[in-house]
Design an enzyme around this catalytic site. Sequence first.
Site, PDB file in Angstrom:
ATOM      1  N   CYS A 357       0.829  -1.209   0.000  1.00 17.34           N
ATOM      2  CA  CYS A 357       0.000   0.000   0.000  1.00 17.34           C
ATOM      3  C   CYS A 357       0.864   1.260   0.000  1.00 17.34           C
ATOM      4  CB  CYS A 357      -0.944  -0.040   1.196  1.00 17.34           C
ATOM      5  SG  CYS A 357      -1.971  -1.505   1.145  1.00 17.34           S
ATOM      6  N   GLU A 358       1.585   1.444  -1.072  1.00 18.77           N
ATOM      7  CA  GLU A 358       2.438   2.620  -1.296  1.00 18.77           C
ATOM      8  C   GLU A 358       2.454   2.865  -2.797  1.00 18.77           C
ATOM      9  OE1 GLU A 358       4.291   4.328   0.981  1.00 18.77           O
ATOM     10  OE2 GLU A 358       4.059   2.979   2.694  1.00 18.77           O
TER      11      GLU A 358
END
Length: 430
Positions: A357-358
């Site tokens: 989640c980046e």
Amino acid sequence: MHSFHYSKGSLHCENVSLSQLTAEHGTPLYVYSAETFRDRFTKLDTAFEGIDHELAYAVKANSNLSVLRLLAGLGSGFDIVSGGELYRVIKAGGDPAKCTFAGVGKTRAEIEYALKEGIYSINVESEEEAAFISEVAVEMDLTAPIAFRVNPNVDAKTHKYISTGKSENKFGIDFEFIRAAYERASSLPNLQLKGLQMHIGSQLTSVEPFVEAVKKAAPLAAELKSKYGIEFFSIGGGIGIVYEEALASGKEAWWTEQDEATRPLTPERYASAIIPSLQDLGLKILLEPGRFIAGNAGVLLTECLYEKKGSSKTFKIVDSGMHHLIRPALYEGHHEIVPLIEPTGEMESVDVVGPICESGDFFCQNRELPRFSPGEAVALMSAGAYGMVMATTYNSHPLPAEILVDGAEAKLVRKRQTFDDLIEAEEVSI
Ligand SMILES: *Cc1c(COP(=O)(O)O)cnc(C)c1O
């Protein structure tokens, strides 16, 4: 030397099919070629055979115990940057007497450990550190062999995060202060001034910065030899490798091979450019290659999970990402991406992204790649250095397994982590 190549339509490492390895061990999976490690070590070693020298492999590039064992077997020394790396070298059967210890922030425990194990040299990065090592050596009642790291203030012309030889970098002692550092250290108790060290950066692709740095530091090394009797001059690591080669070139194994003539930096070119400045010093020359030895010896295999078509892009979502290979996110590193099943020629422009989640979690953006579909695996080439060693469990993904191939043999040299491994050190205590 073709350690990674297509054979009968499927990508192989030496004589082992990578599809077979993913079927057996799953993905994500790091795979290393013993043959490439041997080849790179031997090439560099041979290029310097005309002078007294020793290779000290930079452990931080790839510190798997089997990799260290393989290199120790070739006679390699080791450049370490922590107590943990010394521990690994010893566990792998390496010789502490062939280890140099670099790094700007060594702790008391690490210095004590290195001295107790009889390390060849501690490469010191400040006068304060030298004074502290002297204190520790006095307490332990032994002599600490040291070298100072000089910062030659040379522009390595590499990415700013892997450039280390400019005066604004935290590394080493400025050229104008280095003589005073030796002078003061020479009067401190229980220190032996054993050498001079430098390392100007990583992934250098031309020989000029090396030549400039060696020319600048060699007279200093000569002076230190006559004044204090130093015995070695370490010129550091940093030799760059080829990450990017045109898929269109049609060459077999385009990611590891390139015409010698067009290649910017080869061991031979490196050696012949700097040996003239080194051969008359009468010092042992140390080299600290990391990436050059390990980089093209490894690949990261990852499976495509989904294809997602956005309004402006096609995303190939794979089961590995920045948590296993951070080079693209950290310093815009490039890795060729190659399907395990030999492509037929159809290309598409895609972003290959991971599950983290980046937004920085991508392996490539807008790159023309051979078409591959969910369920198929691809190889990220040249992932043998600064790959697994920087892997984390961010987002609580277990670490990948590692395989070492040698000829037709493939050995599991690190087990895949399990969920239990992830939480092993933790306690629920409230
Ligand atoms: C990282 C490092 C190396 C190795 O650098 P490569 O670019 O991988 O060759 C060598 N010496 C020191 C002191 C280092 O910190």
